[in-house]
Design an enzyme around this catalytic site. Sequence first.
Site, PDB file in Angstrom:
ATOM      1  N   ASP A  89       0.824  -1.209   0.000  1.00  0.00           N
ATOM      2  CA  ASP A  89       0.000   0.000   0.000  1.00  0.00           C
ATOM      3  C   ASP A  89       0.861   1.262   0.000  1.00  0.00           C
ATOM      4  OD1 ASP A  89      -2.348   1.429  -0.024  1.00  0.00           O
ATOM      5  OD2 ASP A  89      -2.708   1.275   2.134  1.00  0.00           O
ATOM      6  N   ASN A  92     -11.029  -2.406  -5.328  1.00  0.00           N
ATOM      7  CA  ASN A  92     -10.272  -1.424  -6.113  1.00  0.00           C
ATOM      8  C   ASN A  92     -10.961  -1.039  -7.423  1.00  0.00           C
ATOM      9  OD1 ASN A  92      -7.035  -2.669  -4.977  1.00  0.00           O
ATOM     10  ND2 ASN A  92      -8.136  -0.840  -4.304  1.00  0.00           N
TER      11      ASN A  92
END
Length: 258
Positions: A24, A72
Site C-alpha cells: 500500500d 479497487n
Amino acid sequence: MRKQTEDAASAPSAAPRHIGVIMDGNGRWAAARGLPRLEGHRRGVEALRRTVRAAGELGVSYLTVYSFSSENWRRPAQEISDLMGLLKRFIRNDLAELHGNGVRVRIIGSRDDLTTDIQSLLKEAEELTCNNTNMTLIVAFNYGARHEIAAAARRLAEDALAGRIDPARIDEQSLGARLDTAGVPDPDLIIRTSGEQRLSNFLLWQAAYAEFVFLPIHWPEFDRSALEGAIEEFARRQRRFGGVAPVSAPAPNAMTGS
Ligand code: IPE
Ligand code: IPE
Ligand code: MG
C-alpha cells in the site's frame, strides 16, 4: 493438532514460512513527489520484484502479495486500466525469470471480471510454473476475502446438495480446502506498508493467527532491509495460538487444516 503443537514448541525458532504483503501507498508516494499515481504503481512493481527476490534468498516458502482488491474497482477507470496494464507487463516481463528461479506462481481472486487476455496470462503463469518448488508466489488479484469465503460456502452447499459431503461433517478443514488458498499454509506474518493498520479484505480467514507488522514507509520504498526488519520483528513475537506457552514455530495449518 495437539500433537503438532507440541512438536512445534520444541522446534528451533522459526522464520516465517508464509508472508503476506499488503503493498500500500503507491499513490501517496507519487503525490509526495509531485508525480502521477501511475508512477507510484510503476515503482511499486519494482519493489515487488525486489521483494520476491529477497524473500527467496531469505528462505520464505510462500509469499502472498495483495495487488488488486475486489474493492479497487471503485477507482477511476484510467487508474484501473493502468493497474491492469502493469499486471500484464509484470507477467510478460518477469514470468521467465520467476520460472528460471524455480518460483511457482499462483493467483487467488476472482477471474470472472477480468479480460480474456489477462485470464489467459494468469493461466499461462500458473501452468508454466506449476512444478516449481523453490518458492510459491501467490498474487492476490481481484481478490476479496469475503467473496472467497462466500464462494467456499457455496461450494460446500453444492457438495452437500449433491450428497458429496454430510452437512454434519462440515468443519474448518472442509471450508479451508475450498478456499482459493487450499493447500497453502496460513500466513505467519502479514506486512502492510503506508502506515494504514487494517486488512482491507485480505486473507481474513487465513490470518486468524498471523502476526502483523505495519510499516510507515510507502510500498515503492520497500526493499530487502525492510523485509529483514519485519522478519526480525516477527522473531521477537511470542505466538501462543490460544495456549499458555509461547510456540516457537507456527502451528501447522492451525485454522484451515489445508
Ligand atoms: C497500493 O497503493 C496499490 C493498490 C491498491 C493497487 P495505493 O494505490 O492504494 O496507494 P495509496 O494508498 O492511494 O497511497
Ligand atoms: C488494499 O489497499 C489493496 C491493495 C494493496 C491491493 P487499498 O489502498 O485499496 O486499501 P484501503 O482502501 O486504503 O483500505
Ligand atoms: Mg491504498
